[in-house]
Design a protein around this motif. Structure first.
Motif, mmCIF file in Angstrom:
data_model
loop_
_atom_site.group_PDB
_atom_site.id
_atom_site.type_symbol
_atom_site.label_atom_id
_atom_site.label_comp_id
_atom_site.label_asym_id
_atom_site.label_seq_id
_atom_site.Cartn_x
_atom_site.Cartn_y
_atom_site.Cartn_z
ATOM 1 N N GLU A 1 24.814 -97.135 25.513
ATOM 2 C CA GLU A 1 25.048 -98.573 25.676
ATOM 3 C C GLU A 1 24.723 -99.282 24.370
ATOM 4 O O GLU A 1 23.977 -98.748 23.529
ATOM 5 C CB GLU A 1 24.168 -99.130 26.807
ATOM 6 N N ASP A 2 25.278 -100.486 24.213
ATOM 7 C CA ASP A 2 24.982 -101.275 23.015
ATOM 8 C C ASP A 2 23.491 -101.540 22.907
ATOM 9 O O ASP A 2 22.816 -101.780 23.922
ATOM 10 C CB ASP A 2 25.698 -102.637 23.062
ATOM 11 N N ILE A 3 22.967 -101.524 21.702
ATOM 12 C CA ILE A 3 21.603 -102.003 21.457
ATOM 13 C C ILE A 3 21.717 -103.423 20.919
ATOM 14 O O ILE A 3 22.379 -103.664 19.905
ATOM 15 C CB ILE A 3 20.867 -101.100 20.443
ATOM 16 N N GLN A 4 21.111 -104.372 21.644
ATOM 17 C CA GLN A 4 21.257 -105.784 21.300
ATOM 18 C C GLN A 4 19.912 -106.415 20.978
ATOM 19 O O GLN A 4 18.868 -105.957 21.435
ATOM 20 C CB GLN A 4 21.918 -106.548 22.456
ATOM 21 N N ASP A 5 20.006 -107.469 20.209
ATOM 22 C CA ASP A 5 18.825 -108.293 19.929
ATOM 23 C C ASP A 5 19.269 -109.750 19.982
ATOM 24 O O ASP A 5 20.060 -110.197 19.139
ATOM 25 C CB ASP A 5 18.257 -107.964 18.546
ATOM 26 N N GLN A 6 18.801 -110.447 21.020
ATOM 27 C CA GLN A 6 19.178 -111.845 21.228
ATOM 28 C C GLN A 6 20.710 -112.001 21.250
ATOM 29 O O GLN A 6 21.292 -112.791 20.504
ATOM 30 C CB GLN A 6 18.568 -112.740 20.148
ATOM 31 N N ASN A 7 21.349 -111.181 22.105
ATOM 32 C CA ASN A 7 22.806 -111.209 22.305
ATOM 33 C C ASN A 7 23.612 -110.786 21.072
ATOM 34 O O ASN A 7 24.836 -110.945 21.036
ATOM 35 C CB ASN A 7 23.276 -112.605 22.752
ATOM 36 N N HIS A 8 22.918 -110.260 20.069
ATOM 37 C CA HIS A 8 23.610 -109.750 18.889
ATOM 38 C C HIS A 8 23.581 -108.222 18.930
ATOM 39 O O HIS A 8 22.514 -107.620 19.096
ATOM 40 C CB HIS A 8 22.905 -110.253 17.607
ATOM 41 N N VAL A 9 24.752 -107.600 18.818
ATOM 42 C CA VAL A 9 24.834 -106.147 18.873
ATOM 43 C C VAL A 9 24.376 -105.552 17.541
ATOM 44 O O VAL A 9 24.988 -105.792 16.492
ATOM 45 C CB VAL A 9 26.273 -105.670 19.193
ATOM 46 N N ILE A 10 23.279 -104.789 17.613
ATOM 47 C CA ILE A 10 22.774 -104.120 16.412
ATOM 48 C C ILE A 10 23.559 -102.835 16.166
ATOM 49 O O ILE A 10 24.051 -102.593 15.061
ATOM 50 C CB ILE A 10 21.272 -103.786 16.564
ATOM 51 N N TYR A 11 23.671 -102.036 17.238
ATOM 52 C CA TYR A 11 24.463 -100.807 17.174
ATOM 53 C C TYR A 11 25.263 -100.691 18.477
ATOM 54 O O TYR A 11 24.690 -100.795 19.570
ATOM 55 C CB TYR A 11 23.574 -99.570 17.003
ATOM 56 N N PRO A 12 26.562 -100.456 18.396
ATOM 57 C CA PRO A 12 27.379 -100.374 19.615
ATOM 58 C C PRO A 12 27.253 -99.017 20.301
ATOM 59 O O PRO A 12 26.828 -98.028 19.692
ATOM 60 C CB PRO A 12 28.800 -100.578 19.084
ATOM 61 N N ALA A 13 27.616 -98.985 21.573
ATOM 62 C CA ALA A 13 27.663 -97.721 22.318
ATOM 63 C C ALA A 13 28.594 -96.750 21.601
ATOM 64 O O ALA A 13 29.613 -97.152 21.035
ATOM 65 C CB ALA A 13 28.152 -97.967 23.739
ATOM 66 N N GLY A 14 28.215 -95.480 21.598
ATOM 67 C CA GLY A 14 29.014 -94.465 20.919
ATOM 68 C C GLY A 14 28.539 -94.157 19.517
ATOM 69 O O GLY A 14 29.030 -93.219 18.883
ATOM 70 N N THR A 15 27.562 -94.937 19.029
ATOM 71 C CA THR A 15 27.028 -94.688 17.689
ATOM 72 C C THR A 15 26.167 -93.427 17.682
ATOM 73 O O THR A 15 25.323 -93.237 18.558
ATOM 74 C CB THR A 15 26.175 -95.885 17.217
ATOM 75 N N THR A 16 26.389 -92.559 16.715
ATOM 76 C CA THR A 16 25.553 -91.367 16.548
ATOM 77 C C THR A 16 24.294 -91.747 15.782
ATOM 78 O O THR A 16 24.363 -92.347 14.703
ATOM 79 C CB THR A 16 26.319 -90.262 15.787
ATOM 80 N N VAL A 17 23.166 -91.406 16.342
ATOM 81 C CA VAL A 17 21.879 -91.800 15.771
ATOM 82 C C VAL A 17 21.589 -91.012 14.495
ATOM 83 O O VAL A 17 21.789 -89.792 14.437
ATOM 84 C CB VAL A 17 20.749 -91.584 16.801
ATOM 85 N N THR A 18 21.110 -91.720 13.491
ATOM 86 C CA THR A 18 20.707 -91.117 12.208
ATOM 87 C C THR A 18 19.244 -91.461 11.944
ATOM 88 O O THR A 18 18.680 -92.362 12.590
ATOM 89 C CB THR A 18 21.564 -91.657 11.057
ATOM 90 N N PRO A 19 18.602 -90.793 10.987
ATOM 91 C CA PRO A 19 17.220 -91.160 10.632
ATOM 92 C C PRO A 19 17.108 -92.615 10.191
ATOM 93 O O PRO A 19 16.104 -93.285 10.467
ATOM 94 C CB PRO A 19 16.889 -90.202 9.476
#
Length: 350
Positions: free
Chosen positions: A17-35
């Motif tokens: 799922e999207d990671i949001q901060d105050q309704n702002h998408v920091i990283y969208p769903a489907g993003t591969t996590v990096t260090p």
């Protein structure tokens, strides 16, 4: 998908799922996590994130089954009970010591514990990948499982059901005494080789005829390749002369053969199997076969199939007079009736 704490996040995980901060998408769903992403997220007041699991990447019905926890439990238990069955059959063939009926029925019950319905069993067996050196024993164990399911579908009594399950365990015992390399030869059998294969009902009956076994089970061993039209073997019996349990086992044996992969072809889909049965109705007892075929067909509703033109469709409606040629629907809400489109064929499930 699974919710984990931010502290558990690791590289190569994929956000569900999207990671949001105050309704702002920091990283969208489907993003591969990096260090770098893990480091950046430390600056946000974030407790949990949603990540994708293996099953979320599965796109087909059968791929999803392989990730199902219940199937995985069945897959782990299967070789344990297969080994018990194999040992019991070897003791019978080598030492003449027949396993108690309750022993084999317990193997069935313990393994069937993981099966929630008959259609689930068909899916599980379709996904099971037995080791090559166990194929002959696998066939007997699978036949017993299918026998129990078919007995339930046909509302057989408990005594009749147990008899049919025992038929499944024993019916192909003659093959256990033939050379493995002949049974599973990759290429076409010679005429002489096929003659040897056709001896297995008599070979099997020789092993069980003096055992304390239900007569229906013994008859299933020697008659399961007989056909109602007299075209079977070893004695070209026909019609009602063939024991009813052997007539059941003829259906189960044919289903297993078609649903199993071979060196020269993939396993046939359930609807392809039904199509083959429909072409050979004169060989089987249709009063036994048709209710089984209908249950198999109904279990395909909602599954996706690929046609010989490459298109993918959902099985929508089963024709009551031609189970193997259903009405299909695609994502564009278009429909195709395979009963009318004889140029189209189902080639695989997707």
């Amino acid at each position: 998908m699974k919710v984990i704490t931010k502290m558990e996040l690791q590289s190569d995980m994929v956000l569900g799922e999207d990671i949001q901060d105050q309704n702002h998408v920091i990283y969208p769903a489907g993003t591969t996590v990096t260090p770098q992403i893990i480091e950046k997220l430390k600056r946000y007041n974030l407790v949990c994130v949603t990540i994708m699991e293996d099953i979320d990447f599965a796109t087909t019905h059968y791929e999803k089954i392989r990730f199902d926890s219940n199937f995985k439990a069945f897959e782990r238990a299967y070789p344990i009970f297969l080994a018990e069955y194999k040992l019991a059959m070897k003791q019978l063939l080598v030492m003449g010591r027949k396993p108690a009926d309750i022993f084999l029925l317990t193997i069935y019950q313990e393994l069937y514990y993981y099966i929630t319905s008959g259609s689930v069993l068909l899916d599980y067996l379709y996904n099971l990948m037995p080791s090559e050196d166990e194929l002959t024993y696998t066939q007997g164990l699978n036949a017993a499982l299918l026998a129990g399911t078919f007995a339930d579908w046909l509302s057989m009594s408990e005594e009749e059901k147990n008899t049919l399950i025992l038929c499944g365990f024993y019916y192909d015992i003659g093959k256990l005494q033939l050379p493995y390399e002949l049974l599973w030869k990759p290429g076409k059998l010679t005429e002489e080789e096929f003659k040897i294969i056709k001896t297995h009902p008599v070979v099997g009956y020789t092993s069980v005829r003096n055992q304390d076994l239900n007569e229906h089970v013994k008859n299933a061993v020697i008659m399961h390749h007989e056909r109602l039209d007299g075209s079977g073997y070893p004695y070209h019996m026909s019609g009602q002369k063939i024991d009813v349990y052997a007539r059941y086992m003829a259906i189960i044996d044919a289903y297993i053969a078609m649903a199993s992969p071979r060196t020269y072809r993939n396993a046939l889909t359930p609807l392809q199997i039904l199509g083959n049965f429909e072409k050979s109705l004169d060989k089987y007892d249709v009063e036994l076969l048709m209710p089984i075929m209908k249950r198999i067909a109904d279990a395909q509703i909602g599954t996706n199939v690929q046609l010989n033109d490459g298109s993918v469709w959902e099985v929508l409606i089963i024709h009551p007079n031609k189970f193997s040629r259903p009405i299909l629907k695609n994502e564009k809400n278009e429909f195709v009736d395979l009963l009318q489109r004889t140029d189209l064929e189902i080639v695989k499930n997707v």
